[in-house]
Scaffold this motif. Structure first.
Motif, PDB file in Angstrom:
ATOM      1  N   LEU A  52      -7.745   9.739  -3.271  1.00 29.88           N
ATOM      2  CA  LEU A  52      -8.259   9.843  -1.916  1.00 29.88           C
ATOM      3  C   LEU A  52      -9.705   9.377  -1.911  1.00 29.88           C
ATOM      4  CD1 LEU A  52      -7.754  10.875   1.030  1.00 29.88           C
ATOM      5  CD2 LEU A  52      -8.742  13.055   0.281  1.00 29.88           C
ATOM      6  N   SER A  53     -10.067   8.545  -0.936  1.00 27.72           N
ATOM      7  CA  SER A  53     -11.436   8.042  -0.866  1.00 27.72           C
ATOM      8  C   SER A  53     -12.403   9.177  -0.554  1.00 27.72           C
ATOM      9  CB  SER A  53     -11.548   6.958   0.200  1.00 27.72           C
ATOM     10  OG  SER A  53     -11.431   7.525   1.496  1.00 27.72           O
ATOM     11  N   PRO A  54     -13.669   9.071  -0.978  1.00 27.47           N
ATOM     12  CA  PRO A  54     -14.660  10.106  -0.676  1.00 27.47           C
ATOM     13  C   PRO A  54     -14.837  10.355   0.827  1.00 27.47           C
ATOM     14  CG  PRO A  54     -15.472   8.692  -2.420  1.00 27.47           C
ATOM     15  CD  PRO A  54     -14.213   8.056  -1.897  1.00 27.47           C
ATOM     16  N   THR A  55     -14.587   9.355   1.655  1.00 20.01           N
ATOM     17  CA  THR A  55     -14.676   9.541   3.100  1.00 20.01           C
ATOM     18  C   THR A  55     -13.484  10.285   3.661  1.00 20.01           C
ATOM     19  OG1 THR A  55     -13.561   7.446   3.575  1.00 20.01           O
ATOM     20  CG2 THR A  55     -15.960   7.379   3.300  1.00 20.01           C
ATOM     21  N   GLY A  56     -12.377  10.323   2.908  1.00 20.35           N
ATOM     22  CA  GLY A  56     -11.152  10.953   3.377  1.00 20.35           C
ATOM     23  C   GLY A  56     -10.338  10.085   4.311  1.00 20.35           C
ATOM     24  N   HIS A  57     -10.807   8.866   4.596  1.00 22.41           N
ATOM     25  CA  HIS A  57     -10.127   7.997   5.560  1.00 22.41           C
ATOM     26  C   HIS A  57      -8.987   7.197   4.938  1.00 22.41           C
ATOM     27  CE1 HIS A  57     -14.137   7.958   7.985  1.00 22.41           C
ATOM     28  NE2 HIS A  57     -13.440   9.049   8.173  1.00 22.41           N
ATOM     29  N   THR A  58      -9.015   7.022   3.611  1.00 26.93           N
ATOM     30  CA  THR A  58      -8.044   6.154   2.946  1.00 26.93           C
ATOM     31  C   THR A  58      -7.427   6.850   1.747  1.00 26.93           C
ATOM     32  OG1 THR A  58      -9.320   4.187   3.590  1.00 26.93           O
ATOM     33  CG2 THR A  58      -7.682   3.906   1.858  1.00 26.93           C
ATOM     34  N   LEU A  59      -6.113   6.774   1.658  1.00 29.45           N
ATOM     35  CA  LEU A  59      -5.375   7.243   0.486  1.00 29.45           C
ATOM     36  C   LEU A  59      -4.815   6.018  -0.218  1.00 29.45           C
ATOM     37  CD1 LEU A  59      -4.263   9.882  -0.960  1.00 29.45           C
ATOM     38  CD2 LEU A  59      -2.115   9.379   0.240  1.00 29.45           C
ATOM     39  N   ALA A  60      -5.081   5.902  -1.512  1.00 29.87           N
ATOM     40  CA  ALA A  60      -4.581   4.775  -2.301  1.00 29.87           C
ATOM     41  C   ALA A  60      -3.461   5.241  -3.215  1.00 29.87           C
ATOM     42  CB  ALA A  60      -5.703   4.156  -3.125  1.00 29.87           C
ATOM     43  N   THR A  61      -2.417   4.435  -3.311  1.00 35.50           N
ATOM     44  CA  THR A  61      -1.320   4.725  -4.233  1.00 35.50           C
ATOM     45  C   THR A  61      -1.031   3.476  -5.065  1.00 35.50           C
ATOM     46  OG1 THR A  61       0.375   4.068  -2.613  1.00 35.50           O
ATOM     47  CG2 THR A  61      -0.283   6.393  -2.659  1.00 35.50           C
ATOM     48  N   GLY A  62      -0.646   3.688  -6.309  1.00 31.95           N
ATOM     49  CA  GLY A  62      -0.325   2.576  -7.205  1.00 31.95           C
ATOM     50  C   GLY A  62       1.019   2.794  -7.864  1.00 31.95           C
ATOM     51  N   GLY A  63       1.759   1.708  -8.089  1.00 31.40           N
ATOM     52  CA  GLY A  63       3.105   1.844  -8.634  1.00 31.40           C
ATOM     53  C   GLY A  63       3.403   0.947  -9.808  1.00 31.40           C
ATOM     54  N   THR A  64       4.609   1.109 -10.360  1.00 31.39           N
ATOM     55  CA  THR A  64       5.055   0.233 -11.437  1.00 31.39           C
ATOM     56  C   THR A  64       5.314  -1.177 -10.932  1.00 31.39           C
ATOM     57  OG1 THR A  64       7.337   0.957 -11.064  1.00 31.39           O
ATOM     58  CG2 THR A  64       6.099   2.114 -12.765  1.00 31.39           C
ATOM     59  N   ASP A  65       5.330  -1.363  -9.612  1.00 34.03           N
ATOM     60  CA  ASP A  65       5.508  -2.692  -9.027  1.00 34.03           C
ATOM     61  C   ASP A  65       4.213  -3.489  -8.990  1.00 34.03           C
ATOM     62  OD1 ASP A  65       4.192  -1.185  -7.145  1.00 34.03           O
ATOM     63  OD2 ASP A  65       5.704  -1.394  -5.574  1.00 34.03           O
ATOM     64  N   VAL A 120       1.493  -2.897  -7.410  1.00 33.25           N
ATOM     65  CA  VAL A 120       0.927  -2.940  -6.062  1.00 33.25           C
ATOM     66  C   VAL A 120       0.066  -1.698  -5.829  1.00 33.25           C
ATOM     67  CG1 VAL A 120       1.475  -2.817  -3.592  1.00 33.25           C
ATOM     68  CG2 VAL A 120       2.780  -4.329  -5.086  1.00 33.25           C
ATOM     69  N   ILE A 121      -1.110  -1.907  -5.200  1.00 36.62           N
ATOM     70  CA  ILE A 121      -1.936  -0.817  -4.703  1.00 36.62           C
ATOM     71  C   ILE A 121      -1.790  -0.799  -3.187  1.00 36.62           C
ATOM     72  CG2 ILE A 121      -4.269   0.100  -4.436  1.00 36.62           C
ATOM     73  CD1 ILE A 121      -5.015  -1.315  -7.038  1.00 36.62           C
ATOM     74  N   ALA A 122      -1.338   0.324  -2.640  1.00 33.35           N
ATOM     75  CA  ALA A 122      -1.180   0.468  -1.189  1.00 33.35           C
ATOM     76  C   ALA A 122      -2.301   1.352  -0.658  1.00 33.35           C
ATOM     77  CB  ALA A 122       0.179   1.079  -0.863  1.00 33.35           C
ATOM     78  N   CYS A 177       0.431   2.151   6.301  1.00 30.03           N
ATOM     79  CA  CYS A 177      -0.141   1.345   5.222  1.00 30.03           C
ATOM     80  C   CYS A 177      -0.941   0.214   5.859  1.00 30.03           C
ATOM     81  CB  CYS A 177       0.962   0.799   4.317  1.00 30.03           C
ATOM     82  SG  CYS A 177       0.329  -0.154   2.912  1.00 30.03           S
ATOM     83  N   GLN A 178      -2.263   0.253   5.714  1.00 32.82           N
ATOM     84  CA  GLN A 178      -3.119  -0.745   6.341  1.00 32.82           C
ATOM     85  C   GLN A 178      -3.100  -2.075   5.609  1.00 32.82           C
ATOM     86  OE1 GLN A 178      -6.796   1.652   6.273  1.00 32.82           O
ATOM     87  NE2 GLN A 178      -6.761   1.560   8.513  1.00 32.82           N
ATOM     88  N   ARG A 179      -3.012  -2.006   4.269  1.00 35.09           N
ATOM     89  CA  ARG A 179      -3.033  -3.236   3.489  1.00 35.09           C
ATOM     90  C   ARG A 179      -2.562  -2.926   2.066  1.00 35.09           C
ATOM     91  NH1 ARG A 179      -7.767  -1.156   4.368  1.00 35.09           N
ATOM     92  NH2 ARG A 179      -7.835  -2.206   6.380  1.00 35.09           N
ATOM     93  N   THR A 180      -2.222  -3.986   1.349  1.00 32.16           N
ATOM     94  CA  THR A 180      -1.847  -3.846  -0.059  1.00 32.16           C
ATOM     95  C   THR A 180      -2.686  -4.800  -0.900  1.00 32.16           C
ATOM     96  OG1 THR A 180      -0.051  -5.460   0.186  1.00 32.16           O
ATOM     97  CG2 THR A 180       0.516  -3.130   0.431  1.00 32.16           C
ATOM     98  N   ILE A 181      -2.916  -4.399  -2.139  1.00 36.60           N
ATOM     99  CA  ILE A 181      -3.632  -5.232  -3.106  1.00 36.60           C
ATOM    100  C   ILE A 181      -2.637  -5.626  -4.186  1.00 36.60           C
ATOM    101  CG2 ILE A 181      -5.515  -5.288  -4.790  1.00 36.60           C
ATOM    102  CD1 ILE A 181      -6.920  -3.170  -3.061  1.00 36.60           C
ATOM    103  N   THR A 182      -2.467  -6.907  -4.390  1.00 37.12           N
ATOM    104  CA  THR A 182      -1.413  -7.395  -5.299  1.00 37.12           C
ATOM    105  C   THR A 182      -1.973  -8.187  -6.473  1.00 37.12           C
ATOM    106  OG1 THR A 182      -1.100  -9.350  -3.895  1.00 37.12           O
ATOM    107  CG2 THR A 182       0.297  -7.436  -3.442  1.00 37.12           C
ATOM    108  N   THR A 183      -3.243  -7.941  -6.830  1.00 39.12           N
ATOM    109  CA  THR A 183      -3.860  -8.695  -7.921  1.00 39.12           C
ATOM    110  C   THR A 183      -3.668  -8.040  -9.282  1.00 39.12           C
ATOM    111  OG1 THR A 183      -5.954  -7.564  -7.453  1.00 39.12           O
ATOM    112  CG2 THR A 183      -5.618  -9.729  -6.431  1.00 39.12           C
ATOM    113  N   MET A 184      -3.046  -6.864  -9.326  1.00 43.71           N
ATOM    114  CA  MET A 184      -2.838  -6.179 -10.603  1.00 43.71           C
ATOM    115  C   MET A 184      -1.831  -6.936 -11.462  1.00 43.71           C
ATOM    116  SD  MET A 184      -4.834  -3.489 -10.533  1.00 43.71           S
ATOM    117  CE  MET A 184      -4.167  -2.469 -11.850  1.00 43.71           C
TER     118      MET A 184
END
Length: 354
Positions: free
Chosen positions: A244-257, A259-261, A270-277
């Protein structure tokens, strides 16, 4: 409550690369933690399908960013002063009989540390005196752990799909609840009334604390016998990590796929995903201001920092091997990670004069 943030200048995205290029990674070498033990053959596969981590397996900063703790596969728990990288200046906490799965500083007490070993033993330490103030046993094959924001309770998950609610002053769990799947990671909301739990079936559940009951329900009728619990479903496979972000506005999750959501905590979309992992996202960490996020993986040789608000790539930390464990300091632009079995920190200047 959220972590205390001292007034300071935030680092703009444009300045981020030049700022961190001015620092070299500082190694905090513990020779004993870098040795592979016979029962931790790196080629051996865990139940999760990944080779076990040899050396430092877990990192935690204290609330003031003045200490950083590591837990290792050699059963050692060590507390470092970021300004003093020599192992002789660190504190060794001895007593565990199995590899350390998690370490975590109490968010309300800067010198209290909790450690959890794979044999299901939890210990609470006063790092100043090296004394163990409490021990809880028989927690099964421990997997994950998190402090409540008030620093009075811990939540522990094991591979047998159980969650344990533990009072920091009691030697037996307050509550034990069987879960529908294995809990891989967890994060409390800043009020401490809810906890977000990442599961092996790919879902994230939002549970009340300490009751551990679903908080949200869907407002439509499903199929007969289908649960009406609202869960976050952002991964095509196992959900491994959550923050959870320090601001509490964003929750990040990461998977075996790989992907960071990034989830909006007011609308739960889900506002956006990060797929550079490059591989499974084992750990996630936000910078002290919540502006940047980075994930750790057991694959690849680069750490990609992204801006939380846009998801855009900001900077790449080059490493010599895959980095599964990452941790931003809670009050400074100090970035800790594991490499070659040891702790590394970028952003601290150990050569500065006072």
């Amino acid at each position: 409550m959220p972590p205390y943030m001292k007034p300071r200048e935030r680092l703009a995205k444009e300045r981020f690369p030049n700022y961190f290029n001015a620092f070299r990674p500082q190694a905090y070498q513990d020779p004993s933690a870098s040795r592979a033990l016979p029962f931790l053959n790196p080629q051996q596969t865990e139940k999760t399908g990944e080779a076990p981590i040899v050396g430092v397996r877990t990192i935690s900063w204290n609330p003031l960013s003045t200490l950083v703790a590591t837990g290792s596969s050699d059963r050692s728990v060590r507390v470092w002063n970021p300004d003093k990288p020599s192992v002789r200046q660190s504190t060794d906490l001895k007593g565990h009989a199995a590899p350390i799965e998690r370490v975590a500083f109490n968010p309300a007490k800067d010198a209290e540390l909790c450690s959890l070993s794979t044999d299901g033993v939890l210990r609470i330490w006063d790092v100043r005196s090296k004394a163990c103030s409490n021990e809880v046993k028989d927690l099964g094959e421990a997997r994950t752990m998190a402090w409540s924001p008030d620093g009075e309770f811990l939540l522990v998950g094991n591979r047998e799909n159980k969650l344990f609610v533990i009072n920091r002053a009691q030697s037996t769990p307050v509550e034990v609840k069987l879960q529908p799947s294995r809990a891989n990671d967890m994060a409390f909301c800043w009020s401490g009334k809810k906890v977000f739990v990442a599961y092996a079936d790919g879902r994230v559940r939002i549970l009340s604390f300490p009751e551990l009951e679903p908080v949200l329900r869907v407002n439509y009728d499903g199929a007969e016998g289908e649960s009406t619990e609202f869960t976050l479903k952002g991964h095509s496979a196992e959900c491994l990590s959550i923050a959870l972000s320090p601001t509490g506005h964003t929750l990040a999750t990461g998977g075996t796929d790989a992907v960071i959501a990034l989830w909006d905590t007011s609308k739960w979309v889900c506002q956006r995903t990060i797929t550079t992992m490059a591989g499974p996202v084992r750990t996630l960490s936000f910078s002290w201001d919540g502006n940047y996020i980075v994930g750790g993986s057991t694959e690849g040789t680069e750490l990609e920092v992204a801006q939380t608000e846009s998801g855009e790539h900001v900077h790449t930390f080059k490493t010599s091997q895959a980095v599964p464990v990452v941790a931003w300091a809670p009050t400074r632009y100090f970035f800790a990670y594991t490499e070659l079995g040891s702790l590394r920190i970028v952003g601290v200047d150990t050569d500065r004069k006072y």
